[in-house]
Motif scaffolding. Sequence first.
Motif, PDB file in Angstrom:
ATOM      1  N   PHE A  11       0.989  -1.303   0.025  1.00  0.00           N
ATOM      2  CA  PHE A  11       0.112   0.136  -0.075  1.00  0.00           C
ATOM      3  C   PHE A  11       0.839   1.262  -0.013  1.00  0.00           C
ATOM      4  N   ASP A  12       0.363   2.297  -0.738  1.00  0.00           N
ATOM      5  CA  ASP A  12       0.801   3.571  -0.262  1.00  0.00           C
ATOM      6  C   ASP A  12       0.264   4.162   1.000  1.00  0.00           C
ATOM      7  N   PHE A  13       0.771   5.150   1.437  1.00  0.00           N
ATOM      8  CA  PHE A  13       0.397   5.537   2.918  1.00  0.00           C
ATOM      9  C   PHE A  13      -0.284   6.995   2.757  1.00  0.00           C
ATOM     10  N   ASP A  14       0.463   8.100   2.109  1.00  0.00           N
ATOM     11  CA  ASP A  14      -0.242   9.285   2.229  1.00  0.00           C
ATOM     12  C   ASP A  14      -1.439   9.293   1.184  1.00  0.00           C
ATOM     13  N   GLU A  15      -2.503   9.756   1.661  1.00  0.00           N
ATOM     14  CA  GLU A  15      -3.700   9.810   1.147  1.00  0.00           C
ATOM     15  C   GLU A  15      -4.153   8.448   0.335  1.00  0.00           C
ATOM     16  N   THR A  16      -3.961   7.388   0.946  1.00  0.00           N
ATOM     17  CA  THR A  16      -4.126   5.910   0.648  1.00  0.00           C
ATOM     18  C   THR A  16      -4.656   5.155   2.022  1.00  0.00           C
ATOM     19  N   MET A  17      -3.448   5.008   2.737  1.00  0.00           N
ATOM     20  CA  MET A  17      -3.762   4.735   4.142  1.00  0.00           C
ATOM     21  C   MET A  17      -4.548   5.799   4.924  1.00  0.00           C
ATOM     22  N   THR A  18      -3.712   6.983   4.791  1.00  0.00           N
ATOM     23  CA  THR A  18      -4.414   8.249   5.430  1.00  0.00           C
ATOM     24  C   THR A  18      -5.330   8.897   4.439  1.00  0.00           C
ATOM     25  N   LEU A  19      -6.591   9.445   4.913  1.00  0.00           N
ATOM     26  CA  LEU A  19      -7.335  10.301   3.919  1.00  0.00           C
ATOM     27  C   LEU A  19      -6.525  11.535   3.645  1.00  0.00           C
ATOM     28  N   ALA A  20      -5.878  12.104   4.516  1.00  0.00           N
ATOM     29  CA  ALA A  20      -4.974  13.086   4.535  1.00  0.00           C
ATOM     30  C   ALA A  20      -3.966  12.954   5.543  1.00  0.00           C
ATOM     31  N   ASN A  60      -6.074  12.034  10.741  1.00  0.00           N
ATOM     32  CA  ASN A  60      -5.691  11.388   9.375  1.00  0.00           C
ATOM     33  C   ASN A  60      -6.521  10.460   8.925  1.00  0.00           C
ATOM     34  N   PHE A  61      -7.207   9.452   9.487  1.00  0.00           N
ATOM     35  CA  PHE A  61      -7.821   8.343   8.938  1.00  0.00           C
ATOM     36  C   PHE A  61      -9.280   8.165   9.089  1.00  0.00           C
ATOM     37  N   ASP A  62      -9.989   9.002   9.796  1.00  0.00           N
ATOM     38  CA  ASP A  62     -11.538   8.994   9.880  1.00  0.00           C
ATOM     39  C   ASP A  62     -12.042   9.945   8.553  1.00  0.00           C
ATOM     40  N   PRO A  69     -15.472  12.140   6.532  1.00  0.00           N
ATOM     41  CA  PRO A  69     -16.616  12.598   6.920  1.00  0.00           C
ATOM     42  C   PRO A  69     -17.950  12.067   5.945  1.00  0.00           C
ATOM     43  N   TRP A  70     -17.417  11.371   5.188  1.00  0.00           N
ATOM     44  CA  TRP A  70     -18.206  10.713   4.124  1.00  0.00           C
ATOM     45  C   TRP A  70     -18.310   8.950   4.312  1.00  0.00           C
ATOM     46  N   VAL A  71     -17.257   8.566   4.879  1.00  0.00           N
ATOM     47  CA  VAL A  71     -17.619   6.943   5.208  1.00  0.00           C
ATOM     48  C   VAL A  71     -17.166   6.876   6.615  1.00  0.00           C
ATOM     49  N   ALA A  72     -18.452   6.449   7.238  1.00  0.00           N
ATOM     50  CA  ALA A  72     -18.564   6.165   8.906  1.00  0.00           C
ATOM     51  C   ALA A  72     -17.901   5.169   8.988  1.00  0.00           C
ATOM     52  N   GLY A  73     -16.978   5.156   9.984  1.00  0.00           N
ATOM     53  CA  GLY A  73     -16.131   4.049  10.544  1.00  0.00           C
ATOM     54  C   GLY A  73     -14.988   3.623   9.612  1.00  0.00           C
ATOM     55  N   ARG A  74     -14.414   4.503   8.746  1.00  0.00           N
ATOM     56  CA  ARG A  74     -13.492   4.232   7.955  1.00  0.00           C
ATOM     57  C   ARG A  74     -12.179   3.570   8.521  1.00  0.00           C
ATOM     58  N   THR A  75     -11.712   4.081   9.650  1.00  0.00           N
ATOM     59  CA  THR A  75     -10.615   3.308  10.487  1.00  0.00           C
ATOM     60  C   THR A  75     -10.916   1.834  10.715  1.00  0.00           C
ATOM     61  N   ALA A  76     -12.101   1.653  11.134  1.00  0.00           N
ATOM     62  CA  ALA A  76     -12.485   0.170  11.468  1.00  0.00           C
ATOM     63  C   ALA A  76     -12.528  -0.601  10.097  1.00  0.00           C
ATOM     64  N   LYS A  77     -12.863  -0.169   8.838  1.00  0.00           N
ATOM     65  CA  LYS A  77     -13.243  -0.794   7.672  1.00  0.00           C
ATOM     66  C   LYS A  77     -11.724  -0.651   7.177  1.00  0.00           C
ATOM     67  N   LEU A  78     -10.661  -0.004   7.480  1.00  0.00           N
ATOM     68  CA  LEU A  78      -9.405  -0.219   6.942  1.00  0.00           C
ATOM     69  C   LEU A  78      -8.666  -1.353   7.940  1.00  0.00           C
ATOM     70  N   ARG A  79      -8.944  -1.487   9.032  1.00  0.00           N
ATOM     71  CA  ARG A  79      -8.542  -2.664   9.847  1.00  0.00           C
ATOM     72  C   ARG A  79      -9.010  -3.866   9.467  1.00  0.00           C
TER      73      ARG A  79
END
Length: 203
Positions: free
Chosen positions: A75-84, A105-107, A109-119
């Motif tokens: 994976f890339d990191f900036d704006e891939t793993m992180t949103l910004a 960095n990871f949450d 406003p458009w995707v609820a629970g983005r960090t949990a989805k990444l995990r």
Amino acid sequence: RYFERRDPSLRRAMGQTPCTARHRPSDALGDDGWPVRCRPIEGSRSQTSAALQVRCAERPFPEEGDRPPVKLVVFDFDETMTLATFMSGDGAYREEQRAVTAQVNFDSPWVAGRTAKLRELLRDLRYGPDGEQRAIAVLTRNCNAGGVQAVLNLLSLAGLDEHLSAIWTMPWKPLMPNGAYRENGEWNLYDPPMRQGRNHKVH
């Protein structure tokens, strides 16, 4: 600036000014502090209009069906793993900075629970359909002064590091580790041979 509008204390908490966003938040903020809507900058791309899909593709090659299954996912990191990506100057965080740093960095406003989805995504990718284990790595051009340790610190704030096998930073920097690998649940810093190839991610 987007996150300064969302949390005026962010500059003080992070110790630096966030990067300029590619969109402007509206004047109206929701109860959770996120903009109700965003006005795209004219002529620029906006995540509010992006297609909500991911397309995976493999380039055809001879005997592709006879090759072993995928064993490494990078994976890339900036704006891939992180949103910004918003980091402190040295990539270290005090206890009171940890929650807000992970959130900005990871949450999303458009995707609820983005960090949990990444995990969940990383956990599912670790094993193939037949149970074979894959290695998951991050390759980044993040230039924080803390190097690979700064990237590892940020990933650990969101609990993403426990699903990774390695982290590599580029370009190669002297006098500091440029990689990290996870073994028996512990992270170890080392210097991978990044300077032996071309300074490009595909190499």
